[in-house]
Design a protein around this motif. Structure first.
Motif, PDB file in Angstrom:
ATOM      1  N   THR A 262       0.834  -1.287  -0.029  1.00 45.49           N
ATOM      2  CA  THR A 262       0.089   0.004  -0.089  1.00 45.49           C
ATOM      3  C   THR A 262       0.987   1.068   0.133  1.00 45.49           C
ATOM      4  O   THR A 262       0.955   1.809  -1.051  1.00 45.49           O
ATOM      5  N   ARG A 263       1.677   1.570   1.113  1.00 49.00           N
ATOM      6  CA  ARG A 263       2.443   2.635   1.387  1.00 49.00           C
ATOM      7  C   ARG A 263       3.595   2.534   0.220  1.00 49.00           C
ATOM      8  O   ARG A 263       3.663   4.092  -0.298  1.00 49.00           O
ATOM      9  N   THR A 264       4.221   1.742  -0.016  1.00 47.33           N
ATOM     10  CA  THR A 264       5.454   1.852  -0.696  1.00 47.33           C
ATOM     11  C   THR A 264       5.202   1.902  -2.256  1.00 47.33           C
ATOM     12  O   THR A 264       5.552   2.972  -2.875  1.00 47.33           O
ATOM     13  N   LEU A 265       4.129   1.371  -2.682  1.00 46.62           N
ATOM     14  CA  LEU A 265       3.688   1.427  -3.974  1.00 46.62           C
ATOM     15  C   LEU A 265       3.058   2.899  -4.316  1.00 46.62           C
ATOM     16  O   LEU A 265       3.541   3.490  -5.257  1.00 46.62           O
TER      17      LEU A 265
ATOM     18  N   GLU B 108      16.468  -6.741   1.688  1.00 45.27           N
ATOM     19  CA  GLU B 108      16.457  -5.356   2.119  1.00 45.27           C
ATOM     20  C   GLU B 108      15.344  -4.345   1.613  1.00 45.27           C
ATOM     21  O   GLU B 108      14.736  -4.940   0.540  1.00 45.27           O
ATOM     22  N   HIS B 109      15.149  -3.445   2.088  1.00 40.30           N
ATOM     23  CA  HIS B 109      14.076  -2.369   1.644  1.00 40.30           C
ATOM     24  C   HIS B 109      14.655  -1.167   2.063  1.00 40.30           C
ATOM     25  O   HIS B 109      14.369  -0.395   2.945  1.00 40.30           O
ATOM     26  N   PRO B 110      15.732  -0.591   1.231  1.00 38.96           N
ATOM     27  CA  PRO B 110      16.564   0.518   1.575  1.00 38.96           C
ATOM     28  C   PRO B 110      15.797   2.010   1.645  1.00 38.96           C
ATOM     29  O   PRO B 110      16.116   2.509   2.297  1.00 38.96           O
TER      30      PRO B 110
ATOM     31  N   SER C  50      12.364  -9.909   8.409  1.00 42.88           N
ATOM     32  CA  SER C  50      12.236  -8.400   8.105  1.00 42.88           C
ATOM     33  C   SER C  50      13.214  -7.738   7.202  1.00 42.88           C
ATOM     34  O   SER C  50      14.368  -7.665   7.750  1.00 42.88           O
ATOM     35  N   ARG C  51      12.956  -7.295   6.134  1.00 40.39           N
ATOM     36  CA  ARG C  51      13.947  -6.551   5.199  1.00 40.39           C
ATOM     37  C   ARG C  51      13.978  -5.134   5.856  1.00 40.39           C
ATOM     38  O   ARG C  51      15.025  -4.552   5.700  1.00 40.39           O
ATOM     39  N   VAL C  52      12.958  -4.712   6.376  1.00 36.93           N
ATOM     40  CA  VAL C  52      12.913  -3.494   7.049  1.00 36.93           C
ATOM     41  C   VAL C  52      14.054  -3.688   8.301  1.00 36.93           C
ATOM     42  O   VAL C  52      14.661  -2.557   8.342  1.00 36.93           O
TER      43      VAL C  52
ATOM     44  N   LEU D  11       4.938  -9.280  12.452  1.00 37.57           N
ATOM     45  CA  LEU D  11       4.926 -10.686  12.313  1.00 37.57           C
ATOM     46  C   LEU D  11       4.929 -11.074  10.777  1.00 37.57           C
ATOM     47  O   LEU D  11       3.814 -10.538  10.298  1.00 37.57           O
ATOM     48  N   GLN D  12       5.918 -11.421  10.120  1.00 38.37           N
ATOM     49  CA  GLN D  12       5.878 -11.575   8.656  1.00 38.37           C
ATOM     50  C   GLN D  12       5.328 -13.110   8.252  1.00 38.37           C
ATOM     51  O   GLN D  12       6.064 -13.812   7.858  1.00 38.37           O
ATOM     52  N   SER D  13       3.912 -13.352   8.700  1.00 37.88           N
ATOM     53  CA  SER D  13       3.631 -14.633   8.372  1.00 37.88           C
ATOM     54  C   SER D  13       3.652 -15.222   7.138  1.00 37.88           C
ATOM     55  O   SER D  13       3.733 -16.524   6.959  1.00 37.88           O
TER      56      SER D  13
ATOM     57  N   HIS E  43       6.765   2.490  13.217  1.00 34.82           N
ATOM     58  CA  HIS E  43       6.530   1.212  12.776  1.00 34.82           C
ATOM     59  C   HIS E  43       6.360   1.578  11.384  1.00 34.82           C
ATOM     60  O   HIS E  43       5.771   2.522  11.008  1.00 34.82           O
ATOM     61  N   PRO E  44       6.838   0.375  10.465  1.00 32.63           N
ATOM     62  CA  PRO E  44       6.829   0.754   8.852  1.00 32.63           C
ATOM     63  C   PRO E  44       5.770   0.584   8.396  1.00 32.63           C
ATOM     64  O   PRO E  44       5.301   1.185   7.340  1.00 32.63           O
ATOM     65  N   GLY E  45       4.574  -0.111   9.197  1.00 34.72           N
ATOM     66  CA  GLY E  45       3.353  -0.420   8.317  1.00 34.72           C
ATOM     67  C   GLY E  45       3.486  -1.549   7.543  1.00 34.72           C
ATOM     68  O   GLY E  45       4.506  -1.879   7.073  1.00 34.72           O
ATOM     69  N   PRO E  46       2.395  -2.181   7.448  1.00 33.81           N
ATOM     70  CA  PRO E  46       1.179  -2.336   7.923  1.00 33.81           C
ATOM     71  C   PRO E  46       1.077  -2.974   9.346  1.00 33.81           C
ATOM     72  O   PRO E  46       1.837  -3.625   9.816  1.00 33.81           O
ATOM     73  N   MET E  47       0.407  -1.984  10.365  1.00 34.90           N
ATOM     74  CA  MET E  47       0.404  -2.648  11.797  1.00 34.90           C
ATOM     75  C   MET E  47      -0.667  -3.695  12.121  1.00 34.90           C
ATOM     76  O   MET E  47      -1.721  -3.592  11.365  1.00 34.90           O
TER      77      MET E  47
HETATM   78  C1  NCD Z   1       7.125  -3.301   5.177  1.00 42.37           C
HETATM   79  C2  NCD Z   1       7.593  -4.288   4.061  1.00 42.37           C
HETATM   80  O1  NCD Z   1       6.878  -4.376   3.008  1.00 42.37           O
HETATM   81  O2  NCD Z   1       8.588  -4.929   3.959  1.00 42.37           O
HETATM   82  N1  NCD Z   1       6.079  -2.360   4.674  1.00 42.37           N
HETATM   83  C3  NCD Z   1       6.359  -1.298   4.193  1.00 42.37           C
HETATM   84  O3  NCD Z   1       7.331  -1.298   3.042  1.00 42.37           O
HETATM   85  N2  NCD Z   1       5.935  -0.220   4.590  1.00 42.37           N
HETATM   86  C4  NCD Z   1       6.911  -4.245   6.477  1.00 42.37           C
HETATM   87  C5  NCD Z   1       5.747  -5.176   6.389  1.00 42.37           C
HETATM   88  O4  NCD Z   1       5.360  -5.739   5.556  1.00 42.37           O
HETATM   89  O5  NCD Z   1       5.763  -5.697   7.563  1.00 42.37           O
END
Ligand code: NCD
Length: 342
Positions: free
Chosen positions: A77-80, A155-157, A195-197, A251-253, A289-293
């Motif tokens: 959502t956010r990144t795109l 990574e998620h630079p 988590s890449r974050v 949690l990256q389920s 928190h990077p979201g989504p929460m």
């Molecule tokens: C993160 C992601 O996609 O790596 N979200 C984001 O980019 N804001 C974190 C996540 O999905 O938990």
């Protein structure tokens, strides 16, 4: 303030090597490839876009005529949205490719997709993919800059950079602003393993001098993570002692096979950021928190929405500015900006 004013008051002038030497990379695949001064250059460059984005007319023609393709093979959502807004505010033509509706579902390989995007003469390609290293693979196959919008657990630079920019703004507003984060105690808590974050933030924050603590249940902590220069905790209460910043992770389920936690309830009990827990951190500690929460799991609603302490919506704001800075810098060579030829 118009754009020219913002550029003239940019703190960047004179502090960094001239032209391309300030950022001598074609692609942005990870924070691991960046030097400290290159990170600072990106953050400083983003300031002009923070200023522009706070005006009524949020538009320049800097990238007019260029085509940017956002190729997202994973949900976002956010990144795109922020990459799309960033490209549009810079005047580029922006096209989004969603994997669910693309030939990827017909079995096309990643390499064939890359060759196809390249043939369409994109001027920058932004990629999100479920496999670690996918961005690097595509970068080798195409002629334009490639930006990593998250590759698997790797990574998620741009997230690491936007988090640093958010923190820099928040500290400056408190009168604690400095060029970097030397001596700042930051806890990153949650699913560190997937988590890449977490990875991009550890690399970015340690490069900027912060003391980074990571906290997770043993099953969600990568072995050997101490080598990244972090302190490892399994008890959240201990990790919080004296922390000035608390960064929570989801949690990256979708990246878990098998059971990594007993139950969401149990997880909240041990690793959730509650008001009681936040009181164990330094007075006034900031929350990110990077979201989504998942409210009520890794973070309680009252903390996520805590005025003056939670930076979560500010992180979203800074995300657009950081992505504008990255798109501007990485297209300078193609635009023939003086001093930016390869
Ligand atoms: C993160 C992601 O996609 O790596 N979200 C984001 O980019 N804001 C974190 C996540 O999905 O938990």
């Amino acid at each position: 303030m118009d754009l020219m004013d913002a550029r003239e008051t940019s703190p960047t002038q004179g502090r960094f090597p001239a032209g391309r030497l300030a950022f001598p990379h074609r692609d942005l695949t990870g924070i691991a490839q960046l030097q400290r001064h290159e990170i600072l250059y990106l953050l400083d460059q983003a300031e002009q876009w923070v200023a522009l984005n706070r005006q009524r007319t949020k538009h320049t023609d800097l990238l007019a005529g260029l085509t940017i393709i956002n190729a997202f093979f994973e949900n976002s959502t956010r990144t795109l949205l922020s990459f799309e807004i960033a490209g549009k505010r810079l005047g580029a033509d922006v096209v989004n490719m969603h994997a669910a509706q693309s030939s990827v579902k017909k079995g096309e390989t990643l390499i064939d997709t890359a060759i196809t995007l390249n043939a369409m003469r994109a001027d920058a390609i932004v990629i999100r993919h479920g496999s670690s290293g996918a961005t690097g693979l595509i970068a080798d196959k195409v002629d334009c800059p490639v930006l990593n919008a998250g590759d698997g657990s790797h990574e998620h630079p741009t997230q690491g950079l936007l988090d640093a920019l958010t923190l820099r703004h928040a500290l400056a507003e408190r009168g604690e602003g400095a060029e970097d984060f030397t001596g700042l105690n930051i806890v990153i808590c949650g699913d560190i393993l997937h988590s890449r974050v977490a990875r991009s933030n550890i690399l970015c924050l340690t490069a900027m001098g912060a003391n980074v603590r990571v906290c997770a249940p043993p099953a969600l902590m990568p072995t050997g993570i101490e080598a990244m220069g972090v302190e490892v905790f399994h008890r959240f209460d201990d990790a919080l002692d004296g922390a000035e910043v608390v960064m929570m992770l989801r949690l990256q389920s979708e990246r878990m096979s098998g059971q990594f936690i007993p139950s969401p309830r149990e997880y909240r009990h041990l690793y959730g950021l509650t008001a009681k827990r936040l009181a164990l951190a330094a007075p006034g500690a900031l929350v990110m928190h990077p979201g989504p929460m998942n409210r009520g799991v890794e973070i309680d609603s009252e903390i996520a929405d805590l005025e003056g302490r939670s930076l979560i919506t500010r992180q979203v704001e800074m995300g657009v500015a950081i992505r504008m800075a990255c798109l501007d810098i990485l297209t300078r060579e193609a635009r023939g900006v003086a001093g930016w030829a390869a």
